[in-house]
Design an enzyme around this catalytic site. Structure first.
Site, mmCIF file in Angstrom:
data_model
loop_
_atom_site.group_PDB
_atom_site.id
_atom_site.type_symbol
_atom_site.label_atom_id
_atom_site.label_comp_id
_atom_site.label_asym_id
_atom_site.label_seq_id
_atom_site.Cartn_x
_atom_site.Cartn_y
_atom_site.Cartn_z
ATOM 1 N N SER A 1 4.711 2.587 7.857
ATOM 2 C CA SER A 1 4.346 1.458 7.002
ATOM 3 C C SER A 1 5.530 0.975 6.182
ATOM 4 O O SER A 1 6.190 1.759 5.499
ATOM 5 C CB SER A 1 3.209 1.854 6.060
ATOM 6 N N HIS B 1 0.813 -1.219 0.000
ATOM 7 C CA HIS B 1 0.000 0.000 0.000
ATOM 8 C C HIS B 1 0.847 1.269 0.000
ATOM 9 O O HIS B 1 0.331 2.362 -0.212
ATOM 10 C CB HIS B 1 -0.984 -0.004 1.167
ATOM 11 N N ASP C 1 0.061 -7.554 1.316
ATOM 12 C CA ASP C 1 0.501 -6.179 1.554
ATOM 13 C C ASP C 1 2.021 -6.068 1.611
ATOM 14 O O ASP C 1 2.576 -5.382 2.471
ATOM 15 C CB ASP C 1 -0.110 -5.613 2.833
#
Length: 439
Positions: free
Chosen positions: A257, A147, A178
């Protein structure tokens, strides 16, 4: 913030002043009331007593600060891990290729929550986002979250301690996990510091967890906590399949992230991916990381990807928990008490090719009454019983395309084994297509 600090400083001064004033007043009172002939003796005794009670403290404070002795063993370990692994950290910036994409809108919402401008650029002209990553090989392969880079028209990276940027390209993505692998162009080999990968199967709740990354665009931020749980499953990736994750209370925020979660040995044990915010958009002490063993399993396929998307297999069915039916309904339809009920089988899917059946409506021609008959119930995959409806997609997504699985199926009270050859199947597109056709 400055006002708060000033108030705190003032409060501290007042407290300190009160204590000093009390000490002075007490000493003056003692000296004023003591007989003159005993003043020197009292003063001498007070001085001797103060030296006896406070001499050790004064002596310690007077010694030169010993950095090694002052740090606890845990602190020294954290400092060592950070110093040895920080150069393996990578800061990632992306420019959106399509500002209307789901990932672009997600990044935009996160950035709008920030109270400060962290140099995100002119949002009217282009959408940008930031994330983290880390080197996994000496050749310069960088692991991050899917993402972070999905939908980006341009990716640039910076290394720790440097302002120089390098263009990067996607080697391969695994959206259903992911994860993504990117590679920067022109990074000197001497600057590539690959981080060692640990073993997430050997973790225990309570062990140290160190998160590194760039939360809110703040380069090189480190937070520390513990592994809070190893029994957590949350929706991961584009399919939203519940997968095992590492839960940690180390602060993880937007921008973390794709960054590494490290253990006390300096090994990567996970890839920071999500937070549970409680609606505030920031860390609430519950963060999740993809286990590093998932990375190690996918790494060879990612490295050979050549810009492709790694797909996962799908049965091509709509499912629900058979326990959602009442005991009377299960008894009437001769269904088991536990298993996954197939509500719909999509055309062209692996399930359809294997002859699996979903729920169907039949009409009694004599009365015109319509009755819905339940579909097949899957109770096990390759002999492993399914305890809940979420376990079926978990079992399938962990397999490879082309692999054959044996499903234990109950239909009309009869149990049989059905072999299904798995393949990639776009369930969302099939559902949209068939719904549009009124099927």
């Amino acid at each position: 913030m400055n006002k708060t600090l000033s108030i705190l400083a003032l409060t501290g001064s007042l407290v300190l002043g009160g204590l000093v004033g009390y000490d002075i007043r007490e000493r003056n009172a003692t000296q004023a009331t003591a007989p003159a002939t005993t003043t020197n003796a009292v003063t001498s005794a007070a001085t001797t007593g103060a030296s006896a009670s406070q001499g050790q403290m004064v002596q310690t404070l007077a010694q030169p600060y010993d950095n090694a002795r002052a740090r606890t063993e845990s602190e020294a370990n954290t400092v060592q891990v950070v110093k040895e692994r920080r150069d393996g950290l990578v800061y990632i910036s992306v420019t959106e290729g399509d500002s209307s994409s789901a990932q672009a809108q997600l990044r935009q919402r996160l950035q709008q929550q920030l109270p400060f401008d962290f140099g995100q650029g002119d949002q009217e002209q282009k959408q940008t986002g930031t994330g983290s990553g880390f080197f996994v090989t000496g050749g310069g392969d960088i692991i991050t979250n899917n993402h972070v880079v999905e939908g980006a028209s341009e990716i640039t990276v910076r290394l720790h301690g440097s302002k120089k940027t390098y263009k990067a390209k996607v080697v391969a993505r695994a959206p259903d996990f992911d994860l993504a692998l990117i590679r920067a162009e022109g990074v000197p080999a001497s600057e590539i510091k690959a981080l060692p990968l640990g073993d997430s199967s050997q973790l225990d709740v309570g062990l140290k967890a160190i998160a590194m990354g760039a939360p809110f665009g703040l380069d090189f931020s480190v937070s520390e906590g513990i592994i809070s749980s190893l029994e957590r499953q949350v929706p991961v990736g584009t399919k939203g399949v519940n997968q095992n994750v590492i839960q940690t209370d180390a602060a993880i925020n937007p921008g973390n992230s794709g960054g590494p979660l490290l253990n006390s040995a300096g090994q990567v044990i996970g890839v920071n991916t999500q937070i549970l915010t409680g609606g505030i958009g920031q860390s609430a002490g519950v963060g999740f990381a993809i286990p590093v063993n998932t990375v190690k399993k996918l790494l060879p396929e990612l490295q050979a990807g050549k810009g492709t998307v790694i797909q996962t297999p799908s049965l091509g069915v709509g499912i629900s928990d058979v326990a959602s039916l009442s005991a009377a309904e299960r008894k009437q339809a001769k269904l088991p008490e536990q298993g996954v009920l197939i509500g719909r089988v999509y055309q062209g899917s692996p399930a359809a090719a294997a002859g699996l059946k979903g729920s169907r409506t039949v009409t009694d021609e004599s009365t015109g009454q319509r009755t819905t008959l339940p579909g097949d119930v899957i109770t096990a995959v390759d002999g492993q019983p399914l305890a809940g409806v979420e376990e079926l997609p978990q079992q399938i997504i962990s397999r490879r395309i082309g692999e054959t699985v044996t499903l234990t199926v109950v239909r009309d009270g009869q149990t049989r084994d059905v072999k299904v050859t798995l393949k990639a199947f776009d369930l969302a597109a099939a559902a949209q297509r068939e719904d549009g056709q009124g099927q």
